[in-house]
Design an enzyme around this catalytic site. Structure first.
Site, PDB file in Angstrom:
ATOM      1  N   GLU A   8      53.628  66.516 -22.498  1.00 24.42           N
ATOM      2  CA  GLU A   8      53.436  67.902 -22.018  1.00 24.42           C
ATOM      3  C   GLU A   8      53.481  68.885 -23.187  1.00 24.42           C
ATOM      4  O   GLU A   8      52.771  69.897 -23.187  1.00 24.42           O
ATOM      5  CB  GLU A   8      54.485  68.228 -20.949  1.00 24.42           C
ATOM      6  CG  GLU A   8      54.169  67.500 -19.643  1.00 24.42           C
ATOM      7  CD  GLU A   8      55.380  67.082 -18.833  1.00 24.42           C
ATOM      8  OE1 GLU A   8      56.476  67.631 -19.035  1.00 24.42           O
ATOM      9  OE2 GLU A   8      55.218  66.163 -17.991  1.00 24.42           O
ATOM     10  N   GLU A  44      54.931  56.442 -23.236  1.00 26.71           N
ATOM     11  CA  GLU A  44      54.661  57.077 -21.950  1.00 26.71           C
ATOM     12  C   GLU A  44      53.153  57.262 -21.779  1.00 26.71           C
ATOM     13  O   GLU A  44      52.587  58.252 -22.274  1.00 26.71           O
ATOM     14  CB  GLU A  44      55.338  58.441 -21.881  1.00 26.71           C
ATOM     15  CG  GLU A  44      56.845  58.382 -22.015  1.00 26.71           C
ATOM     16  CD  GLU A  44      57.512  59.615 -21.405  1.00 26.71           C
ATOM     17  OE1 GLU A  44      58.295  59.454 -20.478  1.00 26.71           O
ATOM     18  OE2 GLU A  44      57.225  60.737 -21.857  1.00 26.71           O
ATOM     19  N   GLY A  97      54.349  61.573 -13.860  1.00 24.16           N
ATOM     20  CA  GLY A  97      54.346  62.480 -12.711  1.00 24.16           C
ATOM     21  C   GLY A  97      53.244  62.192 -11.703  1.00 24.16           C
ATOM     22  O   GLY A  97      52.994  62.985 -10.801  1.00 24.16           O
ATOM     23  N   ASN A 146      64.686  63.204 -18.278  1.00 22.58           N
ATOM     24  CA  ASN A 146      64.049  64.413 -18.802  1.00 22.58           C
ATOM     25  C   ASN A 146      63.893  65.385 -17.636  1.00 22.58           C
ATOM     26  O   ASN A 146      63.035  65.202 -16.786  1.00 22.58           O
ATOM     27  CB  ASN A 146      62.687  64.034 -19.405  1.00 22.58           C
ATOM     28  CG  ASN A 146      61.911  65.240 -19.901  1.00 22.58           C
ATOM     29  OD1 ASN A 146      62.438  66.351 -19.947  1.00 22.58           O
ATOM     30  ND2 ASN A 146      60.665  65.018 -20.271  1.00 22.58           N
ATOM     31  N   TRP A 147      64.718  66.420 -17.641  1.00 24.82           N
ATOM     32  CA  TRP A 147      64.732  67.347 -16.495  1.00 24.82           C
ATOM     33  C   TRP A 147      63.632  68.401 -16.592  1.00 24.82           C
ATOM     34  O   TRP A 147      63.448  69.190 -15.664  1.00 24.82           O
ATOM     35  CB  TRP A 147      66.114  67.999 -16.356  1.00 24.82           C
ATOM     36  CG  TRP A 147      67.185  67.029 -15.939  1.00 24.82           C
ATOM     37  CD1 TRP A 147      66.993  65.712 -15.565  1.00 24.82           C
ATOM     38  CD2 TRP A 147      68.598  67.259 -15.832  1.00 24.82           C
ATOM     39  NE1 TRP A 147      68.196  65.136 -15.247  1.00 24.82           N
ATOM     40  CE2 TRP A 147      69.203  66.053 -15.403  1.00 24.82           C
ATOM     41  CE3 TRP A 147      69.407  68.371 -16.066  1.00 24.82           C
ATOM     42  CZ2 TRP A 147      70.576  65.938 -15.189  1.00 24.82           C
ATOM     43  CZ3 TRP A 147      70.786  68.260 -15.863  1.00 24.82           C
ATOM     44  CH2 TRP A 147      71.354  67.043 -15.422  1.00 24.82           C
ATOM     45  N   LYS A 148      62.947  68.453 -17.717  1.00 19.95           N
ATOM     46  CA  LYS A 148      61.823  69.384 -17.894  1.00 19.95           C
ATOM     47  C   LYS A 148      62.238  70.819 -17.509  1.00 19.95           C
ATOM     48  O   LYS A 148      63.389  71.193 -17.699  1.00 19.95           O
ATOM     49  CB  LYS A 148      60.609  68.895 -17.106  1.00 19.95           C
ATOM     50  CG  LYS A 148      60.289  67.415 -17.418  1.00 19.95           C
ATOM     51  CD  LYS A 148      58.971  66.947 -16.896  1.00 19.95           C
ATOM     52  CE  LYS A 148      58.785  65.476 -17.259  1.00 19.95           C
ATOM     53  NZ  LYS A 148      57.492  64.924 -16.843  1.00 19.95           N
ATOM     54  N   SER A 159      56.577  57.622 -14.150  1.00 13.06           N
ATOM     55  CA  SER A 159      56.780  57.260 -12.742  1.00 13.06           C
ATOM     56  C   SER A 159      57.724  56.072 -12.538  1.00 13.06           C
ATOM     57  O   SER A 159      57.507  55.256 -11.640  1.00 13.06           O
ATOM     58  CB  SER A 159      55.437  57.014 -12.052  1.00 13.06           C
ATOM     59  OG  SER A 159      54.662  58.206 -12.057  1.00 13.06           O
ATOM     60  N   HIS A 177      56.764  64.858 -26.491  1.00 12.38           N
ATOM     61  CA  HIS A 177      56.434  64.601 -25.090  1.00 12.38           C
ATOM     62  C   HIS A 177      54.983  65.016 -24.817  1.00 12.38           C
ATOM     63  O   HIS A 177      54.506  66.020 -25.359  1.00 12.38           O
ATOM     64  CB  HIS A 177      57.393  65.360 -24.165  1.00 12.38           C
ATOM     65  CG  HIS A 177      57.255  64.910 -22.753  1.00 12.38           C
ATOM     66  ND1 HIS A 177      56.262  65.385 -21.928  1.00 12.38           N
ATOM     67  CD2 HIS A 177      57.935  63.988 -22.037  1.00 12.38           C
ATOM     68  CE1 HIS A 177      56.352  64.774 -20.752  1.00 12.38           C
ATOM     69  NE2 HIS A 177      57.364  63.916 -20.793  1.00 12.38           N
ATOM     70  N   GLY A 191      61.448  61.135 -15.539  1.00 11.58           N
ATOM     71  CA  GLY A 191      61.241  62.538 -15.201  1.00 11.58           C
ATOM     72  C   GLY A 191      61.713  62.818 -13.786  1.00 11.58           C
ATOM     73  O   GLY A 191      62.907  62.978 -13.523  1.00 11.58           O
ATOM     74  N   GLY A 192      60.771  62.859 -12.852  1.00 13.59           N
ATOM     75  CA  GLY A 192      61.056  63.233 -11.470  1.00 13.59           C
ATOM     76  C   GLY A 192      62.279  62.565 -10.862  1.00 13.59           C
ATOM     77  O   GLY A 192      63.127  63.232 -10.247  1.00 13.59           O
TER      78      GLY A 192
END
Ligand code: PGA
Length: 249
Positions: free
Chosen positions: A96, A166, A172, A9-11, A212, A94, A233-234
């Site tokens: 967010e 999640e 994150g 997920n590149w957000k 994470s 998600h 993610g990251g």
């Protein structure tokens, strides 16, 4: 055999050239794997990413979509638009989106229905916040998120659903759920699905863990029997890290 999936997920990261450069690198470094590999760039980069990934086994998916078919929804993107550029799967729910854009279970249920009516696959995200975990309410929260957004579905709709558990406190933050915590929740999720739809459907649903996941913890998390991959993610923004995670499944 359940599908194994590693999705990035590149957000809201990577402009056009960074998107293309990352895909070029990923294609070069992609390990030989049975797992399905997905990446979710931002809307504006979906089509160039789709084109760049065309000759690879990387599937490009969307991070979100609107529930309406079309109309006066400034700034939004429809399922049909996604389909028209070759996108066949979408991340919904998600944390967010839930936290910053007010998406709740009822809205997500509508998005799920729209995606399904377009035969789009859904990577459905859910998970508890830190307070829920501290107060021991995490199973209740997860169960209600699942039921409110997905339990109105007909059994055959589950062929289009991938779940991503999640825990919000792990996204994150560098703090991961322990492999045991992930397994415990994934097992609970599968049991909850089985109680409504039967064991066969529950056993077929892939449940990804997200929060994470890094090259140094992926293998242990993925080794758990009810963990079928990850939503990253990251660490999906660096080709070396993402491919290392893919290798560890
Ligand atoms: P993270 O994000 O890997 O950076 O924690 C996961 C996610 O938001 O899907």
């Amino acid at each position: 055999m359940r599908r194994k999936i590693v999705a990035g997920n590149w957000k809201m990261n990577n402009d056009l050239s960074a998107t293309q450069a990352l895909l070029t690198e990923l294609k070069k470094q992609l390990p030989d794997t049975q797992a399905e590999v997905m990446v979710a760039p931002t809307f504006v980069n979906l089509f160039p990413a789709f084109e760049a990934a065309r000759t690879s086994k990387i599937q490009v998916v969307a991070q979100n979509m609107h529930f309406a078919e079309s109309g006066a929804y400034t700034g939004e993107v429809s399922a049909e638009m996604l389909g028209s550029i070759g996108i066949e799967a979408v991340i919904l729910g998600h944390s967010e989106r839930r936290a910053y854009f007010g998406e709740d279970d009822a809205l997500l249920a509508k998005k799920v229905d729209t995606a399904l009516s377009h035969e789009m696959e859904i990577i459905f995200c859910f998970g508890e916040e830190l307070d829920d975990r501290k107060s021991g309410n995490h199973f209740n929260i997860v169960e209600s998120q699942l039921k409110n957004a997905l339990f109105h579905l007909a059994p055959d709709a589950w062929d289009f659903i991938v779940l991503a558990y999640e825990p919000v406190w792990a996204i994150g933050t560098g703090e991961t759920a322990s492999p045991e915590q992930a397994q415990e929740m994934h097992e609970f999720i599968r049991k909850t699905i089985a109680s409504k739809y039967g064991q066969e459907i529950a056993d077929r649903v892939s449940i990804l863990y997200g929060g994470s996941v890094k090259p140094n913890n992926a293998q242990e998390i993925f080794s758990k029997p009810d963990v079928d991959g990850g939503l990253i993610g990251g660490a999906s923004l660096k080709a070396e890290d993402f491919t290392a995670i893919i290798k560890s499944i």
